[in-house]
Design a protein around this motif. Structure first.
Motif, PDB file in Angstrom:
ATOM      1  N   ARG A   1      -8.877 -37.168 -31.115  1.00 10.68           N
ATOM      2  CA  ARG A   1      -8.560 -37.693 -29.787  1.00 10.68           C
ATOM      3  C   ARG A   1      -7.083 -37.949 -29.557  1.00 10.68           C
ATOM      4  NH1 ARG A   1     -13.230 -41.410 -29.721  1.00 10.68           N
ATOM      5  NH2 ARG A   1     -15.017 -40.194 -29.028  1.00 10.68           N
ATOM      6  N   GLY A   2      -6.221 -37.794 -30.556  1.00  7.11           N
ATOM      7  CA  GLY A   2      -4.802 -38.047 -30.269  1.00  7.11           C
ATOM      8  C   GLY A   2      -4.005 -38.361 -31.512  1.00  7.11           C
ATOM      9  N   THR A   3      -3.743 -39.654 -31.733  1.00  9.41           N
ATOM     10  CA  THR A   3      -2.875 -40.080 -32.822  1.00  9.41           C
ATOM     11  C   THR A   3      -3.368 -39.574 -34.174  1.00  9.41           C
ATOM     12  OG1 THR A   3      -2.278 -42.048 -31.563  1.00  9.41           O
ATOM     13  CG2 THR A   3      -1.818 -42.097 -33.917  1.00  9.41           C
ATOM     14  N   ASP A   4      -4.694 -39.449 -34.332  1.00  6.11           N
ATOM     15  CA  ASP A   4      -5.253 -39.004 -35.608  1.00  6.11           C
ATOM     16  C   ASP A   4      -4.664 -37.662 -36.064  1.00  6.11           C
ATOM     17  OD1 ASP A   4      -6.500 -37.777 -33.462  1.00  6.11           O
ATOM     18  OD2 ASP A   4      -8.538 -38.088 -34.171  1.00  6.11           O
ATOM     19  N   VAL A   5      -4.548 -36.696 -35.136  1.00  5.20           N
ATOM     20  CA  VAL A   5      -4.029 -35.383 -35.533  1.00  5.20           C
ATOM     21  C   VAL A   5      -2.622 -35.106 -35.002  1.00  5.20           C
ATOM     22  CG1 VAL A   5      -6.256 -34.284 -35.867  1.00  5.20           C
ATOM     23  CG2 VAL A   5      -5.227 -34.262 -33.603  1.00  5.20           C
TER      24      VAL A   5
ATOM     25  N   TYR B   1     -17.679 -27.129 -36.279  1.00  2.34           N
ATOM     26  CA  TYR B   1     -16.781 -27.114 -35.124  1.00  2.34           C
ATOM     27  C   TYR B   1     -15.820 -28.287 -35.234  1.00  2.34           C
ATOM     28  CZ  TYR B   1     -19.415 -23.660 -32.381  1.00  2.34           C
ATOM     29  OH  TYR B   1     -20.003 -22.511 -31.922  1.00  2.34           O
ATOM     30  N   VAL B   2     -14.614 -28.090 -34.728  1.00  2.00           N
ATOM     31  CA  VAL B   2     -13.678 -29.186 -34.495  1.00  2.00           C
ATOM     32  C   VAL B   2     -13.381 -29.197 -33.005  1.00  2.00           C
ATOM     33  CG1 VAL B   2     -11.371 -30.116 -34.923  1.00  2.00           C
ATOM     34  CG2 VAL B   2     -12.656 -29.065 -36.801  1.00  2.00           C
ATOM     35  N   THR B   3     -13.636 -30.330 -32.353  1.00  2.00           N
ATOM     36  CA  THR B   3     -13.315 -30.448 -30.934  1.00  2.00           C
ATOM     37  C   THR B   3     -12.138 -31.401 -30.777  1.00  2.00           C
ATOM     38  OG1 THR B   3     -14.565 -32.399 -30.150  1.00  2.00           O
ATOM     39  CG2 THR B   3     -15.825 -30.393 -30.604  1.00  2.00           C
ATOM     40  N   SER B   4     -11.315 -31.149 -29.774  1.00  2.00           N
ATOM     41  CA  SER B   4     -10.151 -31.987 -29.502  1.00  2.00           C
ATOM     42  C   SER B   4     -10.066 -32.251 -28.008  1.00  2.00           C
ATOM     43  CB  SER B   4      -8.865 -31.306 -29.978  1.00  2.00           C
ATOM     44  OG  SER B   4      -8.881 -31.132 -31.383  1.00  2.00           O
ATOM     45  N   THR B   5      -9.419 -33.358 -27.654  1.00  2.00           N
ATOM     46  CA  THR B   5      -9.358 -33.749 -26.246  1.00  2.00           C
ATOM     47  C   THR B   5      -8.088 -33.278 -25.547  1.00  2.00           C
ATOM     48  OG1 THR B   5      -8.447 -35.914 -26.838  1.00  2.00           O
ATOM     49  CG2 THR B   5     -10.840 -35.759 -26.612  1.00  2.00           C
TER      50      THR B   5
ATOM     51  N   ILE C   1     -12.352 -26.099 -30.290  1.00  2.00           N
ATOM     52  CA  ILE C   1     -12.652 -26.053 -28.866  1.00  2.00           C
ATOM     53  C   ILE C   1     -12.139 -27.318 -28.183  1.00  2.00           C
ATOM     54  CG2 ILE C   1     -14.962 -27.048 -29.236  1.00  2.00           C
ATOM     55  CD1 ILE C   1     -15.942 -25.325 -26.862  1.00  2.00           C
ATOM     56  N   LEU C   2     -11.652 -27.147 -26.967  1.00  2.00           N
ATOM     57  CA  LEU C   2     -11.209 -28.270 -26.148  1.00  2.00           C
ATOM     58  C   LEU C   2     -12.420 -28.893 -25.458  1.00  2.00           C
ATOM     59  CD1 LEU C   2      -8.696 -29.779 -24.800  1.00  2.00           C
ATOM     60  CD2 LEU C   2      -9.103 -28.231 -22.870  1.00  2.00           C
ATOM     61  N   ILE C   3     -12.688 -30.164 -25.770  1.00  2.00           N
ATOM     62  CA  ILE C   3     -13.700 -30.933 -25.045  1.00  2.00           C
ATOM     63  C   ILE C   3     -13.099 -32.305 -24.758  1.00  2.00           C
ATOM     64  CG2 ILE C   3     -15.994 -31.964 -25.055  1.00  2.00           C
ATOM     65  CD1 ILE C   3     -16.951 -29.819 -26.915  1.00  2.00           C
ATOM     66  N   ARG C   4     -12.813 -32.560 -23.511  1.00  2.00           N
ATOM     67  CA  ARG C   4     -12.285 -33.855 -23.128  1.00  2.00           C
ATOM     68  C   ARG C   4     -13.438 -34.840 -22.948  1.00  2.00           C
ATOM     69  NH1 ARG C   4      -8.893 -30.097 -19.463  1.00  2.00           N
ATOM     70  NH2 ARG C   4      -6.834 -30.148 -20.455  1.00  2.00           N
ATOM     71  N   THR C   5     -13.146 -36.115 -23.121  1.00  2.00           N
ATOM     72  CA  THR C   5     -14.188 -37.120 -22.921  1.00  2.00           C
ATOM     73  C   THR C   5     -14.709 -37.042 -21.492  1.00  2.00           C
ATOM     74  OG1 THR C   5     -13.173 -38.573 -24.551  1.00  2.00           O
ATOM     75  CG2 THR C   5     -14.740 -39.574 -23.034  1.00  2.00           C
TER      76      THR C   5
END
Length: 387
Positions: free
Chosen positions: A114-118, A151-155, A173-177
């Motif tokens: 979701r952000g800071t993690d990656v 799968y790895v999804t990111s926002t 894949i891009l998956i936003r909340t």
């Protein structure tokens, strides 16, 4: 029936949004969740999970490579509940450090960033992996679980780019909340706002003041630079979620109190708001401000856009498809720049930004659309398993 185990922060509003989308579909999904012990759940948190049909199982110790006995005992417990509840797949939200439990799980799994993690945490490990043994070991473990993910999804696109620089992943894949655009649109009752602010004009800062990453300090410094007419006519409203990090909260509160006595600043520090009440504040605010030092695709920004509220974002690499020409963006992350944009937003905010922001969030930040992408992933994994 698909049984899903989420390893997550069970009282995170973002995690609940993802889990609840599936949990309320009782004929298709059964949703279980566990978290680590640093997440303190209140009775109210447990009630929210129950009301959303999310079965909370327990909190587990933090993953540790220095206490292997405790780690392996916990891993055995996780695998027992996977067998007991016939779990079909596992999904981890915000992988640092929760994804390390996937080292011990044999079910198909999905990782969501979701952000800071990656954008910060994992790149720091990557850059320091040859400098100290701890960084080397942890980075190798994260590399293994990421590259074994179904799968790895990111926002945000920035997260996907960051992951690609560190790992070779087969399915990204891009998956936003996403946000509930239609429900926000339908809000037309403002009892909570009126009760607290009594028809006062206000500027809204919805990110948690007790977390330094949201950089409320810079907002306070910018307030010092505003014209007295703004100070006299607007209340500045901040959110203090769960009263965590009390020392930093006290530091922020002291700064605000000093401005109150020096220049007459009117401010409010609110405890966590319910989702419906939060939407009321977006719709009634004259301006929403957020100034994090790192970010993904913030739901707070999407909700402001859906509420047609003027919005200021910091100078960060936000996804251009959503945030170009839909809000005011700082050209430098300084109090001077923020003060300049606050003045512009309050007196001459371009209506085209509000119109385009609402259209973009409807198309690209809609919770229903985004969660259906995730449903397709779940179904594909179950179908593969059955084949």
């Amino acid at each position: 029936m698909i049984n899903i185990l989420y390893i997550c922060t069970p009282n995170s509003i973002h995690d609940i949004k993802w889990m609840s989308y599936f949990a309320v579909q009782k004929d298709k999904f059964r949703v279980y969740s566990i978290g680590e012990e640093q997440c303190v759940l209140s009775e109210a948190d447990c009630a929210i999970l129950k009301n959303n049909n999310i079965i909370f199982l327990d909190l587990i110790p933090s993953y540790s490579i220095t206490n292997p006995y405790k780690t392996f005992s916990t891993a055995r417990w996780i695998n027992k509940i996977i067998a007991k509840f016939k779990i079909d797949l596992v999904h981890v939200f915000v992988p640092t450090p929760l994804a390390l439990w996937l080292l011990h799980i044999k079910k198909p799994y999905v990782i969501t960033t979701r952000g800071t993690d990656v954008l910060v945490t994992l790149p720091n490990l990557y850059n320091n992996r040859w400098k100290n043994i701890k960084s080397f070991v942890f980075f190798r473990l994260f590399k293994f679980v990421f590259q074994k993910a179904s799968y790895v999804t990111s926002t945000s696109y920035a997260q996907i780019d960051s992951i690609g620089k560190m790992f070779t992943i087969k399915n990204k894949i891009l998956i936003r909340t996403g946000v509930d655009v239609e429900r926000i649109k339908e809000i037309n009752e403002y009892s909570e706002v009126n009760k607290i602010l009594k028809d006062k004009q206000f500027v809204f800062s919805p990110r948690q003041v007790n977390n330094p990453i949201y950089n409320v300090e810079m907002q306070i410094e910018s307030i010092k630079l505003l014209d007295q007419s703004i100070i006299d006519n607007y209340t500045f409203v901040f959110i203090n979620k769960n009263n965590m990090n009390k020392d930093y909260y006290s530091f922020i509160e002291e700064k605000l109190n000093i401005l109150s006595s020096q220049i007459g600043l009117s401010f409010l520090l609110l405890d966590s708001l319910s989702q419906e009440h939060l939407w009321q504040f977006y719709k009634k605010a004259k301006l929403t401000i957020m100034t994090p030092i790192s970010d993904g695709t913030p739901n707070t920004a999407l909700e402001a856009m859906a509420a047609k509220c003027p919005l200021i974002l910091p100078c960060l690499p936000y996804d251009s498809d959503l945030f170009d020409s839909t809000c005011l963006k700082m050209y430098s992350n300084t109090p001077e720049c923020l003060a300049e944009l606050i003045k512009q937003a309050l007196f001459d905010y371009p209506q085209s930004l509000i119109k385009d922001g609402y259209e973009k969030v409807t198309l690209l930040g809609n919770r229903f659309v985004e969660m259906n992408k995730l449903m397709d992933i779940y179904l594909s994994l179950i179908n593969k398993k059955e084949l």
